[in-house]
Design a protein around this motif. Structure first.
Motif, PDB file in Angstrom:
ATOM      1  N   GLY A 172       0.775  -1.232   0.000  1.00 57.99           N
ATOM      2  CA  GLY A 172       0.000   0.000   0.000  1.00 57.99           C
ATOM      3  C   GLY A 172       0.802   1.276   0.000  1.00 57.99           C
ATOM      4  N   THR A 173       2.132   1.189  -0.100  1.00 58.37           N
ATOM      5  CA  THR A 173       2.955   2.400  -0.053  1.00 58.37           C
ATOM      6  C   THR A 173       3.072   3.087  -1.412  1.00 58.37           C
ATOM      7  OG1 THR A 173       4.906   0.976  -0.241  1.00 58.37           O
ATOM      8  CG2 THR A 173       4.344   1.785   1.952  1.00 58.37           C
ATOM      9  N   GLY A 174       2.688   2.423  -2.485  1.00 55.01           N
ATOM     10  CA  GLY A 174       2.736   3.050  -3.805  1.00 55.01           C
ATOM     11  C   GLY A 174       3.860   2.550  -4.681  1.00 55.01           C
ATOM     12  N   LYS A 175       4.227   1.281  -4.528  1.00 57.00           N
ATOM     13  CA  LYS A 175       5.332   0.735  -5.332  1.00 57.00           C
ATOM     14  C   LYS A 175       4.987   0.734  -6.818  1.00 57.00           C
ATOM     15  CE  LYS A 175       5.486  -3.134  -2.893  1.00 57.00           C
ATOM     16  NZ  LYS A 175       4.502  -2.788  -1.834  1.00 57.00           N
ATOM     17  N   GLU A 176       3.745   0.385  -7.141  1.00 53.22           N
ATOM     18  CA  GLU A 176       3.352   0.358  -8.553  1.00 53.22           C
ATOM     19  C   GLU A 176       3.345   1.758  -9.158  1.00 53.22           C
ATOM     20  OE1 GLU A 176      -0.348  -1.145 -11.408  1.00 53.22           O
ATOM     21  OE2 GLU A 176      -0.192  -1.878  -9.345  1.00 53.22           O
ATOM     22  N   VAL A 177       2.982   2.758  -8.358  1.00 49.47           N
ATOM     23  CA  VAL A 177       2.991   4.144  -8.848  1.00 49.47           C
ATOM     24  C   VAL A 177       4.407   4.567  -9.218  1.00 49.47           C
ATOM     25  CG1 VAL A 177       2.553   6.546  -8.211  1.00 49.47           C
ATOM     26  CG2 VAL A 177       0.930   4.780  -7.548  1.00 49.47           C
ATOM     27  N   ILE A 178       5.382   4.170  -8.410  1.00 47.93           N
ATOM     28  CA  ILE A 178       6.780   4.494  -8.710  1.00 47.93           C
ATOM     29  C   ILE A 178       7.224   3.763  -9.977  1.00 47.93           C
ATOM     30  CG2 ILE A 178       9.159   4.380  -7.880  1.00 47.93           C
ATOM     31  CD1 ILE A 178       7.418   6.384  -6.384  1.00 47.93           C
ATOM     32  N   ALA A 179       6.837   2.497 -10.117  1.00 46.29           N
ATOM     33  CA  ALA A 179       7.172   1.740 -11.329  1.00 46.29           C
ATOM     34  C   ALA A 179       6.568   2.409 -12.567  1.00 46.29           C
ATOM     35  CB  ALA A 179       6.670   0.301 -11.207  1.00 46.29           C
ATOM     36  N   ASN A 180       5.302   2.837 -12.450  1.00 48.71           N
ATOM     37  CA  ASN A 180       4.646   3.541 -13.557  1.00 48.71           C
ATOM     38  C   ASN A 180       5.424   4.801 -13.941  1.00 48.71           C
ATOM     39  OD1 ASN A 180       2.617   1.637 -13.370  1.00 48.71           O
ATOM     40  ND2 ASN A 180       1.177   2.986 -12.335  1.00 48.71           N
ATOM     41  N   ALA A 181       5.836   5.551 -12.923  1.00 51.24           N
ATOM     42  CA  ALA A 181       6.551   6.802 -13.175  1.00 51.24           C
ATOM     43  C   ALA A 181       7.858   6.548 -13.914  1.00 51.24           C
ATOM     44  CB  ALA A 181       6.815   7.525 -11.856  1.00 51.24           C
ATOM     45  N   ILE A 182       8.550   5.482 -13.548  1.00 54.95           N
ATOM     46  CA  ILE A 182       9.816   5.159 -14.212  1.00 54.95           C
ATOM     47  C   ILE A 182       9.568   4.837 -15.682  1.00 54.95           C
ATOM     48  CG2 ILE A 182      11.726   3.496 -14.327  1.00 54.95           C
ATOM     49  CD1 ILE A 182      11.481   3.266 -11.248  1.00 54.95           C
ATOM     50  N   HIS A 183       8.579   3.967 -15.936  1.00 51.53           N
ATOM     51  CA  HIS A 183       8.312   3.589 -17.337  1.00 51.53           C
ATOM     52  C   HIS A 183       7.855   4.783 -18.171  1.00 51.53           C
ATOM     53  CE1 HIS A 183       6.987   1.428 -20.882  1.00 51.53           C
ATOM     54  NE2 HIS A 183       5.833   2.072 -20.785  1.00 51.53           N
ATOM     55  N   TYR A 184       6.873   5.528 -17.671  1.00 45.32           N
ATOM     56  CA  TYR A 184       6.296   6.602 -18.486  1.00 45.32           C
ATOM     57  C   TYR A 184       7.191   7.833 -18.577  1.00 45.32           C
ATOM     58  CZ  TYR A 184       2.091   3.850 -18.831  1.00 45.32           C
ATOM     59  OH  TYR A 184       1.204   2.843 -19.109  1.00 45.32           O
ATOM     60  N   SER A 185       8.247   7.891 -17.764  1.00 46.43           N
ATOM     61  CA  SER A 185       9.231   8.968 -17.892  1.00 46.43           C
ATOM     62  C   SER A 185      10.413   8.537 -18.756  1.00 46.43           C
ATOM     63  CB  SER A 185       9.746   9.381 -16.503  1.00 46.43           C
ATOM     64  OG  SER A 185       8.695   9.853 -15.699  1.00 46.43           O
ATOM     65  N   SER A 186      10.420   7.295 -19.194  1.00 46.66           N
ATOM     66  CA  SER A 186      11.563   6.753 -19.929  1.00 46.66           C
ATOM     67  C   SER A 186      11.367   6.874 -21.428  1.00 46.66           C
ATOM     68  CB  SER A 186      11.775   5.278 -19.564  1.00 46.66           C
ATOM     69  OG  SER A 186      10.796   4.465 -20.200  1.00 46.66           O
ATOM     70  N   ASN A 187      12.436   6.555 -22.176  1.00 44.65           N
ATOM     71  CA  ASN A 187      12.319   6.566 -23.634  1.00 44.65           C
ATOM     72  C   ASN A 187      11.638   5.301 -24.160  1.00 44.65           C
ATOM     73  OD1 ASN A 187      14.353   4.751 -23.125  1.00 44.65           O
ATOM     74  ND2 ASN A 187      15.989   6.056 -23.924  1.00 44.65           N
ATOM     75  N   ARG A 188      11.165   4.461 -23.270  1.00 41.08           N
ATOM     76  CA  ARG A 188      10.386   3.271 -23.656  1.00 41.08           C
ATOM     77  C   ARG A 188       8.885   3.521 -23.505  1.00 41.08           C
ATOM     78  NH1 ARG A 188      13.323  -1.787 -23.402  1.00 41.08           N
ATOM     79  NH2 ARG A 188      15.521  -1.410 -22.963  1.00 41.08           N
ATOM     80  N   ASN A 189       8.482   4.755 -23.218  1.00 43.03           N
ATOM     81  CA  ASN A 189       7.097   5.007 -22.825  1.00 43.03           C
ATOM     82  C   ASN A 189       6.065   4.773 -23.927  1.00 43.03           C
ATOM     83  OD1 ASN A 189       7.531   7.238 -24.412  1.00 43.03           O
ATOM     84  ND2 ASN A 189       7.496   8.717 -22.743  1.00 43.03           N
ATOM     85  N   LYS A 190       6.487   4.671 -25.180  1.00 46.39           N
ATOM     86  CA  LYS A 190       5.541   4.359 -26.261  1.00 46.39           C
ATOM     87  C   LYS A 190       5.515   2.866 -26.570  1.00 46.39           C
ATOM     88  CE  LYS A 190       4.608   8.710 -26.866  1.00 46.39           C
ATOM     89  NZ  LYS A 190       3.344   9.256 -26.339  1.00 46.39           N
ATOM     90  N   LYS A 191       6.348   2.118 -25.877  1.00 46.88           N
ATOM     91  CA  LYS A 191       6.433   0.673 -26.068  1.00 46.88           C
ATOM     92  C   LYS A 191       5.604  -0.042 -24.992  1.00 46.88           C
ATOM     93  CE  LYS A 191       9.317   0.858 -29.557  1.00 46.88           C
ATOM     94  NZ  LYS A 191       8.962   0.343 -30.891  1.00 46.88           N
ATOM     95  N   PRO A 192       5.428  -1.363 -25.121  1.00 49.02           N
ATOM     96  CA  PRO A 192       4.569  -2.077 -24.167  1.00 49.02           C
ATOM     97  C   PRO A 192       5.046  -1.966 -22.714  1.00 49.02           C
ATOM     98  CG  PRO A 192       5.034  -3.450 -26.078  1.00 49.02           C
ATOM     99  CD  PRO A 192       5.917  -2.250 -26.196  1.00 49.02           C
TER     100      PRO A 192
END
Length: 450
Positions: A172-192
């Motif tokens: 419940g601390t928000g681990k998935e939110v941090i993972a989301n932020a890493i992916h969508y801030s990366s140059n892979r954000n248009k990929k799966p």
């Protein structure tokens, strides 16, 4: 009413198409060449374009390219009397959805248009959902605490690398939110971006879920199945609850991390992948390594960039921000505006232990918004478990003359450091705070490291 732009240098052809399509309740716009098509496109923003391949001033291929640069999701059907396979393939490569050759059957054209419009709607929906996901899910990290600001700095530094990230923290601390932020801030954000909850998949199915299988690999394998890693090629795999993997699967995952390849179950073909791995767990993996229930080599492969998210009770300054965020979110969902919380109720939230962390806080706010009547949430609206929270055994009595909090905090930090022989991790544990918080407060008070 759907709007269609018909682009053809033959006036009679435009007239015939317009007459046929108007019966289908389409609004028709016209252009005689590629230059006019671009101007009309910018003015009208049509839902679909029918475009001739050979035209004066600017041909269809060039106009197609420019239109796709402006709005990728608009479906384009090419019309040509010179319908060779080469021209059709070239148009498809440039972004055309389909093509139809002159002379064509009007009924066939209507069917092609109906299918193209449906594809266009789906593309718009996908584009919208991706933008919303990036805007709302991917980057919604709420908090001004020193710990959260430090985590945001790490996310910013590692996002555009290929480094494996291990996110640690209570449920419940928000681990998935941090993972989301890493992916969508990366140059892979248009990929799966493929998410796998390792704790929710039975042990006998996890390998086929991750790596897929070939037809006939086992009873029931009636067709080839593509696994999560293969689906994520070019993008990111988020392995949540990584501590739940059994030892046999840990070996196979280690190989993928080391060699970036695998075989489907029942297959011999080596499948190469380009995947960034983010893992998360609420378990103590280092302790599991010591207990030999988690492989040490896999632990170090995963632990390239560790991110430790502190529990909500250790960053209470974030509770008001999170409270207001969830109040606004759920107020909009139920159609009520300007819902606020009283100072007394807010203080109760600050004093609560929050064993379920942010997830528990969100659930509490949602419940109060749904069940509340007025626009002010008071103590009476709070759930029973918050009202009945017992006072900590470590409650201190404020002296009558008052106290200097700054001096008290500095003195307690110095005492903890001395008792821990200046081991910062142990001192932070004594003070019931994270090491990042301790370092921040040491710097604030001018306490030098030894």
């Amino acid at each position: 009413m759907k709007k269609i732009l018909v682009v053809d240098d033959e006036k009679n052809m435009r007239w015939a198409i317009k007459k046929a399509l108007q019966k289908e309740a389409y609004k028709i716009c016209e252009a005689a060449n590629g230059l006019e098509a671009i101007e009309k496109f910018q003015e009208e923003i049509p839902d679909l374009i029918l475009m001739d391949l050979k035209m004066p001033k600017m041909e269809g291929m060039e106009a197609l390219t420019k239109i796709k640069e402006m709005r990728e999701t608009t479906p384009v059907i090419m019309i040509t009397a010179h319908g060779t396979m080469e021209s059709a393939v070239e148009a498809m490569k440039l972004g055309a959805l389909d093509y139809i050759s002159k002379p064509f059957d009007i009924e066939e054209l209507k069917i092609t248009i109906a299918k193209a419009l449906k594809v266009g709607e789906l593309q718009e929906e996908v584009s919208y959902l991706r933008e919303e996901l990036e805007k709302n899910t991917g980057k919604t990290i709420i908090g001004n605490s020193a710990e959260i600001q430090e985590i945001l700095k790490i996310v910013d530094k590692v996002a555009n690398t290929n480094a494996t990230v291990l996110i640690l923290g209570e449920s419940g601390t928000g681990k998935e939110v941090i993972a989301n932020a890493i992916h969508y801030s990366s140059n892979r954000n248009k990929k799966p971006y493929v998410k796998v909850n390792c704790g929710a998949i039975p042990e006998n199915l996890i390998e086929s879920e991750l790596f897929g299988y070939e037809k006939g690999a086992f009873t029931g394998a009636v067709a080839r199945k593509i696994g999560k890693f293969e689906k994520a090629d070019g993008g990111t795999v988020f392995l949540d609850e990584i501590g739940e993997l059994d030892l046999s699967m840990q070996v196979k995952l280690l190989r993928v991390l080391q060699e970036r390849e695998f075989e489907r179950i029942g297959g011999n073909e080596r499948i190469r992948i380009d995947v960034r791995v983010i893992a998360a767990t609420n378990r103590d993996l280092y302790k599991m390594v010591e207990e030999e229930s988690f492989r040490e080599d896999l632990y170090y492969r995963l632990n390239v960039i560790p991110i430790k998210i502190p529990p909500l009770r250790e960053r209470k300054e974030d509770i008001p921000l999170l409270t207001n965020y969830f109040l606004e979110r759920y107020s909009q969902e139920v159609g009520r505006k300007n819902i606020a919380i009283s100072e007394e109720a807010q203080q109760k939230l600050l004093n609560y232990h929050w064993r379920g962390n942010i997830r528990e806080l969100e659930n509490v706010i949602e419940r109060m918004v749904l069940l509340g009547q007025g626009n002010l949430i008071t103590v009476e609206d709070l759930p029973y478990e918050i009202l009945q929270e017992k006072k900590s055994a470590e409650t201190y009595q404020l002296p009558k003359e008052g106290i200097c909090m700054e001096a008290l905090e500095k003195d307690l930090i110095i005492q903890a450091l001395e008792r821990a022989e200046h081991n910062q991790t142990k001192a932070a544990q004594l003070l019931k705070m994270t090491r990042h918080t301790l370092l921040y407060r040491m710097e604030k008070h001018g306490i030098k490291k030894k």
